[in-house]
Design an enzyme around this catalytic site. Structure first.
Site, mmCIF file in Angstrom:
data_model
loop_
_atom_site.group_PDB
_atom_site.id
_atom_site.type_symbol
_atom_site.label_atom_id
_atom_site.label_comp_id
_atom_site.label_asym_id
_atom_site.label_seq_id
_atom_site.Cartn_x
_atom_site.Cartn_y
_atom_site.Cartn_z
ATOM 1 N N LYS A 8 0.894 -1.440 -0.053
ATOM 2 C CA LYS A 8 0.141 0.034 -0.297
ATOM 3 C C LYS A 8 0.622 1.147 -0.205
ATOM 4 O O LYS A 8 0.167 1.688 -0.620
ATOM 5 C CB LYS A 8 -1.060 -0.037 0.903
ATOM 6 C CG LYS A 8 -1.937 -0.868 1.466
ATOM 7 C CD LYS A 8 -2.739 -0.510 2.415
ATOM 8 C CE LYS A 8 -2.182 -0.870 3.920
ATOM 9 N NZ LYS A 8 -2.070 -1.776 3.792
ATOM 10 N N ARG A 83 -9.679 1.184 7.661
ATOM 11 C CA ARG A 83 -9.137 -0.134 7.635
ATOM 12 C C ARG A 83 -10.741 -1.261 8.805
ATOM 13 O O ARG A 83 -10.349 -1.754 8.331
ATOM 14 C CB ARG A 83 -8.246 0.131 9.170
ATOM 15 C CG ARG A 83 -7.116 0.100 8.645
ATOM 16 C CD ARG A 83 -6.269 -0.172 9.777
ATOM 17 N NE ARG A 83 -6.246 -1.369 10.614
ATOM 18 C CZ ARG A 83 -4.729 -1.995 10.468
ATOM 19 N NH1 ARG A 83 -3.658 -2.475 10.141
ATOM 20 N NH2 ARG A 83 -4.899 -3.373 11.538
ATOM 21 N N ARG A 122 12.239 -7.594 5.624
ATOM 22 C CA ARG A 122 11.911 -6.135 5.798
ATOM 23 C C ARG A 122 12.757 -5.877 6.555
ATOM 24 O O ARG A 122 12.998 -6.239 7.943
ATOM 25 C CB ARG A 122 10.388 -5.282 5.380
ATOM 26 C CG ARG A 122 10.333 -3.939 5.887
ATOM 27 C CD ARG A 122 8.777 -4.186 5.423
ATOM 28 N NE ARG A 122 8.899 -4.050 6.676
ATOM 29 C CZ ARG A 122 7.489 -3.201 6.779
ATOM 30 N NH1 ARG A 122 6.577 -2.847 5.624
ATOM 31 N NH2 ARG A 122 6.181 -4.068 8.012
ATOM 32 N N ARG A 155 12.138 -5.458 12.128
ATOM 33 C CA ARG A 155 11.190 -5.113 13.003
ATOM 34 C C ARG A 155 10.435 -6.183 13.441
ATOM 35 O O ARG A 155 9.734 -7.212 13.271
ATOM 36 C CB ARG A 155 9.494 -4.615 12.175
ATOM 37 C CG ARG A 155 9.758 -2.708 12.184
ATOM 38 C CD ARG A 155 8.554 -2.257 11.054
ATOM 39 N NE ARG A 155 7.349 -2.808 11.678
ATOM 40 C CZ ARG A 155 6.260 -2.772 11.298
ATOM 41 N NH1 ARG A 155 6.045 -1.758 9.740
ATOM 42 N NH2 ARG A 155 5.275 -2.650 11.323
ATOM 43 N N ARG A 166 -1.261 -10.467 12.412
ATOM 44 C CA ARG A 166 -1.372 -9.497 11.767
ATOM 45 C C ARG A 166 -2.589 -9.689 10.506
ATOM 46 O O ARG A 166 -2.930 -8.995 10.762
ATOM 47 C CB ARG A 166 -0.135 -8.547 11.235
ATOM 48 C CG ARG A 166 0.395 -8.250 12.341
ATOM 49 C CD ARG A 166 1.613 -7.844 12.301
ATOM 50 N NE ARG A 166 1.793 -6.433 11.268
ATOM 51 C CZ ARG A 166 2.976 -6.308 10.258
ATOM 52 N NH1 ARG A 166 3.709 -6.984 10.852
ATOM 53 N NH2 ARG A 166 3.126 -5.468 9.253
#
Ligand SMILES: [Zn+2]
Length: 216
Positions: A8, A83, A122, A155, A166
């Protein structure tokens, strides 16, 4: 819209540049309010310190302020919002009061294996926030940021189990909002497992039909 790892943020930024619209990310707005210690930012910090989610009402207030800035008048691309159904309804009310409306919702549909591959690889710069990827976009020097030379880290919530969790939370949360936009015939599903460039071209192709009044 789309689950974490669907791309996104990246897509919204490129799209905003190509369509000459303003990119509005609720994550960025939140961080800016917090770092500038605005009144809303201070309220948000209290929730963050408690480890709870910043309430919708607060995020919506920040978003309202952002939308009223001059650069948003010609239209904007929302990234990370809404959301859930509550946020979608609030957003519509807020836009209606300003004679604006949503033209189009792009839903970036990515599969779980692809999301996991993207998120577990990531790497984030500890100083400038630049994002790299161990396989898809490795830094020139191992674990060092190409832009500012500081160290990269992974992270804590980019671990497989956390990602799966998630994704479940996102699906549960977003289902109502997805239906809401489907009913309004504004939702377009895009295959977000494809290369980023292909996905962006597909979004631009869809957005072309709204060229007269580009908004969201
Ligand atoms: Zn950096």
């Amino acid at each position: 819209m789309g689950p974490p790892g669907a791309g996104k943020g990246t897509q919204a930024k490129v799209l905003a540049e190509k369509l000459k619209l303003t990119h509005i990310s609720t994550g960025d707005i939140l961080r800016q309010n917090v770092s500038k210690a605005t009144q809303l930012g201070k309220q948000a910090i209290e929730f963050m310190n408690k480890g709870t989610l910043v309430p919708d009402e607060l995020v919506t207030k920040m978003l309202t302020q952002r939308i009223e800035q001059p650069d948003a008048k010609k239209g904007f691309i929302l990234d990370g919002f809404p959301r859930n159904i509550g946020q979608a309804e609030t957003l519509d009310d807020m836009l209606k009061q300003r004679n604006m409306s949503i033209d189009m919702v792009a839903y970036l549909d990515a599969s779980e294996p692809v999301i996991i591959q993207r998120l577990t690889g990531r790497l984030v710069c500890s100083v400038c926030g630049a994002i790299f990827h161990t396989k898809n976009m490795p830094p020139k020097k191992d674990m060092i940021c190409d832009h500012c030379g500081n160290s990269l880290y992974q992270r804590a919530d980019d671990q497989v189990e956390t990602i799966k969790n998630r994704l479940q939370v996102y699906q549960k949360e977003s289902a109502g909002a997805i239906q809401y936009y489907e009913k309004q015939k504004k939702l377009h599903r895009l295959d977000a497992d494809l290369e980023a460039e292909t996905v962006i071209n597909n979004i631009i192709h869809l957005a072309a039909q709204y060229n007269d009044s580009p908004k969201v």
